[in-house]
Design an enzyme around this catalytic site. Sequence first.
Site, PDB file in Angstrom:
ATOM      1  CD  GLU A 125      -2.327  -0.984   2.760  1.00 33.02           C
ATOM      2  OE1 GLU A 125      -2.854   0.106   3.970  1.00 33.02           O
ATOM      3  OE2 GLU A 125      -1.498  -2.002   4.134  1.00 33.02           O
ATOM      4  CE  LYS A 127       4.799   5.835   6.872  1.00 34.07           C
ATOM      5  NZ  LYS A 127       4.676   6.473   7.548  1.00 34.07           N
ATOM      6  CG  ASP A 129       3.736  12.911   4.256  1.00 31.73           C
ATOM      7  OD1 ASP A 129       3.422  12.260   5.469  1.00 31.73           O
ATOM      8  OD2 ASP A 129       4.169  13.771   3.692  1.00 31.73           O
ATOM      9  CE1 TYR A 237      -2.333   2.426   9.670  1.00 29.05           C
ATOM     10  CE2 TYR A 237      -2.257   3.855   8.321  1.00 29.05           C
ATOM     11  CZ  TYR A 237      -2.101   2.934   9.722  1.00 29.05           C
ATOM     12  OH  TYR A 237      -1.831   3.615  10.361  1.00 29.05           O
ATOM     13  CE  LYS A 325       8.972   7.404   6.112  1.00 30.74           C
ATOM     14  NZ  LYS A 325       9.764   7.612   6.842  1.00 30.74           N
ATOM     15  CB  CYS A 419      19.304  45.398 -15.480  1.00 31.24           C
ATOM     16  SG  CYS A 419      19.987  44.084 -16.764  1.00 31.24           S
ATOM     17  CB  CYS A 422      22.010  45.967 -19.892  1.00 32.33           C
ATOM     18  SG  CYS A 422      20.097  46.224 -19.357  1.00 32.33           S
ATOM     19  CB  CYS A 449      15.919  44.771 -17.033  1.00 29.30           C
ATOM     20  SG  CYS A 449      17.009  45.385 -17.953  1.00 29.30           S
ATOM     21  CB  CYS A 455      19.002  43.820 -21.496  1.00 30.29           C
ATOM     22  SG  CYS A 455      19.064  43.028 -19.808  1.00 30.29           S
TER      23      CYS A 455
END
Length: 791
Positions: A125, A127, A129, A237, A325, A419, A422, A449, A455
């Site tokens: 199955e 697991k 969380d 479960y 895990k 910037c 540039c 910018c 640029c």
Amino acid sequence: MTDAQTAAERIAQLRSELDAHNYRYYVLDEPSVPDAEYDRLFRALKALEAEHPELVTPDSPTQRVGGAALSAFGEVRHEIPMLSLGNAFEETDLREFDRRVREGLELPAGDLLGHGGAPVEYSCEPKLDGLAVSLLYERGQLVRGATRGDGSTGEDITANVRTIRNVPLKLHGEGWPAVLEVRGEVYMSKAGFEALNAKAMETGGKTFANPRNAAAGSLRQLDSKITAGRPLEFCCYGIGRVEGAIAPSHTESLQTLKRWGLPISRELKKAQGVEQCLDYYRDIGARRASLAYEIDGVVFKVNDIGQQRELGFRAREPRWAIAHKFPASEELTELLDVEFQVGRTGAVTPVARLKPVQVAGVTVSNATLHNMDEVARLGVMIGDTVIVRRAGDVIPQIMQVVSERRPADARPVQVPTHCPVCGSEVERTQLVKRSKGRESFSAGAVYRCVGRLACQAQLKQAIIHFVSRRAMDIDGLGDKIVEQLVDKGLVASPADLYTLTYDQVFALDGFAEVSSQNLLASIADSRRPTLARFIFALGIPDVGEETAKLLARTLGRLERIARALPEVLTYLPDVGAEVAYEIHNFFEAEHNREVIAALLKNGIELQEEGDLHPEFAAYASLPDLLDKLNIPFVAATGARNLAERFGSLEAIVAADWLDLSALKGLNEKARKSVRDFFADLAKAAHARAIEAQLRDFGMHWESEKKAVEGLPLAGQSWVLTGSLEAMSRDLAKDKLEALGAKVAGSVSARTSGVVAGPGAGSKLAKASELGLKVLDEAQFLALLRGFGVEV
Ligand code: 5U1
């Protein structure tokens, strides 16, 4: 452990750290470190205790599970303790578990890999969380819900579990034992978590870092009405207290519980031996990102209940089960610096440079910070210890700052004034809100910018986008080549690609005769793009492929798109005011016009559809236009009354105060507002320009609508697809239009019907997907005949 530290001191230190984390995790629902860090400390303590068994005490975190129950909830003693699971992190850990199981059951060993010998049957199955809970049913009625707490004593959360929609209050069917305690996980789906956070963000409420925290915070509410509003789910479960046995195996037991109405995992499977367990682990691992809920591994259990009994328990873990895990998706690391990257549209985005760390099997050294609002939300400073998370293929994200570990010399994150590429100024974007003729400005989260194509960062990104497969589709122009072209000054705008010479390409790194010819050939091949590709390639902010296709399909010509007024663009389906202004502003900007002119001069031949599409020519009404003008204090009803009284925009513009005063359906404030609005010559001219453009673009005006009103298909939108035998598509279109219908080029939820002949493809598929009315040719002809149309 430092040299000076004794094992006893280190053990004490680890226990106190773990206790503190446990308290925050189990009691406060505010974990301060990722699971992986907790697991590491736990394993370190376990290893030390194994070396020094004389130092093991009953109050060690290794000897119990979780923290103390919150005193505000009633206490529940678990008659059968709620156990924890041993963990396997590596394949070898799982093989070792299988070996122990076989040894315990006195089964033949097989070879070193566990091959051969009778395989043990395992149940598998995911697991989940979430939070482990126990549900007690007496005579089929849910009488109690409890958290795991420390495994022996939990909290009474009966009122809260009763609010979880997939927890049955009464068992279904028959044959259940008089007393049945089941165990499982309460969790929140990824979608439920997103929705909860989105709502919290809207209402200024508390957001959660992940679905697990959200589930924990929701379940342990003293007010069960709050829990009821949270999208919690339960997955069963296992079984705790029970009178008599339910089934001879774990999987059969769960199937029985399912029949009694208890939700179990849809991923429940059986595996014969450790190899099949590993297959299951890999399969779920590959699908992990697409599962609707978060999981941190899979659980394997010896399936036969008799064998489970034979194996028994070791301390507080069953010998017959193990959690395998997945590599941790969250880790701790240090924020070394924040750098600012310049994107295609000039957005200056903060990027976190991290001390490299392994997250879910990949080394992570950068994480996105999105924008400065996100930096502020996280409260992150350079030097902080942060939790990084990597989920699936998503770019790693910083989830949280571990504020307790902030060093004294931590520095705030600051946006550069210029910037980094540039040197142009960086300005904060403004959010413009247009409502009722007024514009209000607020500071946006994005910094830009102002250098545009001057640029180099923006230029490179713009060209990478321009040549990409879904845009101009120029093969062989990868990012590195674009960089060279820009760095060598050969390309200063996308238009320069079309004047590149053989010698210039040949001189680039990695180019020889054939590759140079190939690149020039693919550039030449891209000279005849469809209008949609070209629009998309221009990289107009907020204009993706779909919007580009829509613009091309409906307006038909670049020239029309370029001069369309924002209010006119908003007549297109799915184009809102923000996008309309982006499109309009793009074509208004001189440097963009220059680039487009240069592209056309350098040989781009657009494949334009030319005609305005009927999809655009939806009916416009005067109230609709008045509404788009956003005249202060004139809402929809006022607009309708104005339109009814005056009949045309011109008459409203020309109306004097006496005319307006005679209008009943508008209050004094609104009348004055109308007068002032049109007294402003610029606004009056703009209103006229919108009206003129709508007519110029072929919009059917309200008065024309009258002509079709009363026709059988008036107000309907039809789509023709595939080929027809009895008549051409054009004729079919004429016939539908003669019945009052509009004929559109694409299927949407607003489509009234689709006529699909042989060869129909994606439009037919979309129509079926949307559940629209679809007629084949015979049905279409019958429809026409039914309305007395000759066919
Ligand atoms: N799927 C699943 N999760 N989980 C957690 N099964 C399962 N079994 C557990 C736990 C703690 O414990 C039993 C083996 C006792």
